[in-house]
Design a protein around this motif. Structure first.
Motif, PDB file in Angstrom:
ATOM      1  N   ASN A   1       0.822  -1.213   0.000  1.00 40.87           N
ATOM      2  CA  ASN A   1       0.000   0.000   0.000  1.00 40.87           C
ATOM      3  C   ASN A   1       0.860   1.269   0.000  1.00 40.87           C
ATOM      4  OD1 ASN A   1       0.950   0.278   2.606  1.00 40.87           O
ATOM      5  ND2 ASN A   1      -1.049   0.125   3.588  1.00 40.87           N
ATOM      6  N   GLY A   2       2.198   1.118  -0.047  1.00 39.16           N
ATOM      7  CA  GLY A   2       3.098   2.259  -0.098  1.00 39.16           C
ATOM      8  C   GLY A   2       3.701   2.659   1.232  1.00 39.16           C
ATOM      9  N   GLU A   3       3.182   2.138   2.323  1.00 43.12           N
ATOM     10  CA  GLU A   3       3.734   2.469   3.639  1.00 43.12           C
ATOM     11  C   GLU A   3       5.093   1.805   3.824  1.00 43.12           C
ATOM     12  OE1 GLU A   3       1.102   1.891   6.937  1.00 43.12           O
ATOM     13  OE2 GLU A   3      -0.629   2.571   5.788  1.00 43.12           O
ATOM     14  N   GLU A   4       5.929   2.434   4.654  1.00 41.62           N
ATOM     15  CA  GLU A   4       7.266   1.912   4.941  1.00 41.62           C
ATOM     16  C   GLU A   4       7.505   1.951   6.440  1.00 41.62           C
ATOM     17  OE1 GLU A   4       9.745   4.531   2.694  1.00 41.62           O
ATOM     18  OE2 GLU A   4       9.216   3.593   0.789  1.00 41.62           O
ATOM     19  N   ARG A   5       8.225   0.963   6.936  1.00 39.43           N
ATOM     20  CA  ARG A   5       8.558   0.890   8.366  1.00 39.43           C
ATOM     21  C   ARG A   5      10.031   0.530   8.500  1.00 39.43           C
ATOM     22  NH1 ARG A   5       4.096   2.607   8.289  1.00 39.43           N
ATOM     23  NH2 ARG A   5       2.231   1.814   9.290  1.00 39.43           N
ATOM     24  N   LEU A   6      10.676   1.115   9.504  1.00 33.90           N
ATOM     25  CA  LEU A   6      12.055   0.784   9.820  1.00 33.90           C
ATOM     26  C   LEU A   6      12.128   0.465  11.303  1.00 33.90           C
ATOM     27  CD1 LEU A   6      15.067   0.590   9.063  1.00 33.90           C
ATOM     28  CD2 LEU A   6      15.239   3.038   9.589  1.00 33.90           C
ATOM     29  N   PHE A   7      12.666  -0.702  11.622  1.00 35.27           N
ATOM     30  CA  PHE A   7      12.817  -1.140  13.003  1.00 35.27           C
ATOM     31  C   PHE A   7      14.293  -1.305  13.324  1.00 35.27           C
ATOM     32  CE2 PHE A   7       8.625  -2.421  11.738  1.00 35.27           C
ATOM     33  CZ  PHE A   7       7.847  -2.165  12.855  1.00 35.27           C
ATOM     34  N   ALA A   8      14.653  -1.099  14.578  1.00 34.02           N
ATOM     35  CA  ALA A   8      16.038  -1.231  15.017  1.00 34.02           C
ATOM     36  C   ALA A   8      16.154  -2.371  16.025  1.00 34.02           C
ATOM     37  CB  ALA A   8      16.511   0.070  15.660  1.00 34.02           C
ATOM     38  N   GLY A   9      17.347  -2.956  16.075  1.00 36.28           N
ATOM     39  CA  GLY A   9      17.627  -3.991  17.071  1.00 36.28           C
ATOM     40  C   GLY A   9      16.950  -5.321  16.811  1.00 36.28           C
ATOM     41  N   VAL A  10      16.668  -5.608  15.572  1.00 34.92           N
ATOM     42  CA  VAL A  10      15.997  -6.868  15.224  1.00 34.92           C
ATOM     43  C   VAL A  10      17.059  -7.943  14.973  1.00 34.92           C
ATOM     44  CG1 VAL A  10      14.445  -8.009  13.597  1.00 34.92           C
ATOM     45  CG2 VAL A  10      14.095  -5.594  14.168  1.00 34.92           C
ATOM     46  N   PRO A  11      16.995  -9.062  15.692  1.00 33.07           N
ATOM     47  CA  PRO A  11      17.943 -10.147  15.423  1.00 33.07           C
ATOM     48  C   PRO A  11      17.702 -10.740  14.031  1.00 33.07           C
ATOM     49  CG  PRO A  11      16.786 -10.510  17.506  1.00 33.07           C
ATOM     50  CD  PRO A  11      16.102  -9.369  16.802  1.00 33.07           C
ATOM     51  N   GLU A  12      18.758 -11.209  13.409  1.00 35.78           N
ATOM     52  CA  GLU A  12      18.625 -11.784  12.070  1.00 35.78           C
ATOM     53  C   GLU A  12      17.641 -12.944  12.063  1.00 35.78           C
ATOM     54  OE1 GLU A  12      21.343 -12.993   8.239  1.00 35.78           O
ATOM     55  OE2 GLU A  12      22.321 -12.769  10.176  1.00 35.78           O
ATOM     56  N   GLU A  13      17.628 -13.735  13.125  1.00 34.79           N
ATOM     57  CA  GLU A  13      16.712 -14.876  13.208  1.00 34.79           C
ATOM     58  C   GLU A  13      15.258 -14.413  13.127  1.00 34.79           C
ATOM     59  OE1 GLU A  13      19.029 -14.288  15.797  1.00 34.79           O
ATOM     60  OE2 GLU A  13      20.539 -15.489  14.765  1.00 34.79           O
ATOM     61  N   ALA A  14      14.946 -13.264  13.743  1.00 38.07           N
ATOM     62  CA  ALA A  14      13.573 -12.743  13.733  1.00 38.07           C
ATOM     63  C   ALA A  14      13.188 -12.267  12.337  1.00 38.07           C
ATOM     64  CB  ALA A  14      13.429 -11.611  14.750  1.00 38.07           C
ATOM     65  N   ALA A  15      14.118 -11.617  11.646  1.00 40.85           N
ATOM     66  CA  ALA A  15      13.846 -11.156  10.286  1.00 40.85           C
ATOM     67  C   ALA A  15      13.629 -12.344   9.351  1.00 40.85           C
ATOM     68  CB  ALA A  15      14.992 -10.288   9.788  1.00 40.85           C
ATOM     69  N   LEU A  16      14.468 -13.351   9.466  1.00 46.08           N
ATOM     70  CA  LEU A  16      14.333 -14.537   8.622  1.00 46.08           C
ATOM     71  C   LEU A  16      13.053 -15.301   8.928  1.00 46.08           C
ATOM     72  CD1 LEU A  16      18.020 -15.808   8.588  1.00 46.08           C
ATOM     73  CD2 LEU A  16      16.787 -14.610   6.760  1.00 46.08           C
ATOM     74  N   ALA A  17      12.693 -15.382  10.203  1.00 44.27           N
ATOM     75  CA  ALA A  17      11.461 -16.080  10.579  1.00 44.27           C
ATOM     76  C   ALA A  17      10.250 -15.407   9.950  1.00 44.27           C
ATOM     77  CB  ALA A  17      11.321 -16.122  12.098  1.00 44.27           C
ATOM     78  N   MET A  18      10.272 -14.072   9.863  1.00 49.12           N
ATOM     79  CA  MET A  18       9.149 -13.360   9.260  1.00 49.12           C
ATOM     80  C   MET A  18       9.024 -13.689   7.777  1.00 49.12           C
ATOM     81  SD  MET A  18       8.343  -9.296   8.892  1.00 49.12           S
ATOM     82  CE  MET A  18       9.581  -9.049   7.618  1.00 49.12           C
ATOM     83  N   VAL A  19      10.113 -13.566   7.020  1.00 49.59           N
ATOM     84  CA  VAL A  19      10.013 -13.774   5.569  1.00 49.59           C
ATOM     85  C   VAL A  19       9.801 -15.237   5.197  1.00 49.59           C
ATOM     86  CG1 VAL A  19      11.313 -11.697   5.027  1.00 49.59           C
ATOM     87  CG2 VAL A  19      12.529 -13.863   5.198  1.00 49.59           C
ATOM     88  N   GLU A  20      10.176 -16.149   6.076  1.00 51.52           N
ATOM     89  CA  GLU A  20      10.021 -17.577   5.791  1.00 51.52           C
ATOM     90  C   GLU A  20       8.712 -18.157   6.313  1.00 51.52           C
ATOM     91  OE1 GLU A  20      13.573 -19.215   7.513  1.00 51.52           O
ATOM     92  OE2 GLU A  20      14.838 -18.473   5.879  1.00 51.52           O
ATOM     93  N   SER A  21       7.940 -17.364   7.039  1.00 50.46           N
ATOM     94  CA  SER A  21       6.697 -17.891   7.609  1.00 50.46           C
ATOM     95  C   SER A  21       5.638 -18.071   6.527  1.00 50.46           C
ATOM     96  CB  SER A  21       6.175 -16.956   8.703  1.00 50.46           C
ATOM     97  OG  SER A  21       5.634 -15.797   8.123  1.00 50.46           O
ATOM     98  N   ALA A  22       4.624 -18.854   6.843  1.00 50.76           N
ATOM     99  CA  ALA A  22       3.536 -19.097   5.895  1.00 50.76           C
ATOM    100  C   ALA A  22       2.775 -17.806   5.604  1.00 50.76           C
ATOM    101  CB  ALA A  22       2.587 -20.152   6.448  1.00 50.76           C
ATOM    102  N   SER A  23       2.735 -16.891   6.581  1.00 49.17           N
ATOM    103  CA  SER A  23       2.065 -15.601   6.404  1.00 49.17           C
ATOM    104  C   SER A  23       2.973 -14.500   6.958  1.00 49.17           C
ATOM    105  CB  SER A  23       0.716 -15.591   7.128  1.00 49.17           C
ATOM    106  OG  SER A  23       0.127 -14.313   7.014  1.00 49.17           O
ATOM    107  N   PRO A  24       3.867 -13.960   6.121  1.00 49.36           N
ATOM    108  CA  PRO A  24       4.776 -12.922   6.602  1.00 49.36           C
ATOM    109  C   PRO A  24       4.054 -11.701   7.180  1.00 49.36           C
ATOM    110  CG  PRO A  24       5.560 -13.773   4.524  1.00 49.36           C
ATOM    111  CD  PRO A  24       4.195 -14.346   4.741  1.00 49.36           C
ATOM    112  N   GLY A  25       2.927 -11.317   6.604  1.00 48.22           N
ATOM    113  CA  GLY A  25       2.174 -10.169   7.119  1.00 48.22           C
ATOM    114  C   GLY A  25       1.664 -10.417   8.522  1.00 48.22           C
TER     115      GLY A  25
END
Length: 68
Positions: A29-53
């Motif tokens: 929808n054009g929105e953007e978010r930036l988060f700090a202090g996110v472990p790599e495991e958490a970022a990977l878990a999000m993109v690899e999940s069945a529903s990243p959203g």
């Protein structure tokens, strides 16, 4: 910052900087978010999940500092 491949109905793209844990999410929808202090495991878990959203809503949005 490296791009993480994601297949999602609401997330267009994800970029992650492993050195400092910055996670950048661009939504379809054009929105953007930036988060700090996110472990790599958490970022990977999000993109690899069945529903990243849904994973973003439950595990990223509420647990990590939003800086933009």
């Amino acid at each position: 910052m490296k791009e993480l491949k994601v297949s999602s109905r609401i997330i267009k793209s994800v970029f992650f900087h492993p050195d400092d844990g910055r996670l950048y999410i661009r939504f379809k929808n054009g929105e953007e978010r930036l988060f700090a202090g996110v472990p790599e495991e958490a970022a990977l878990a999000m993109v690899e999940s069945a529903s990243p959203g849904q994973h973003y809503i439950e595990y990223i949005r509420t647990r990590f500092e939003r800086v933009a």
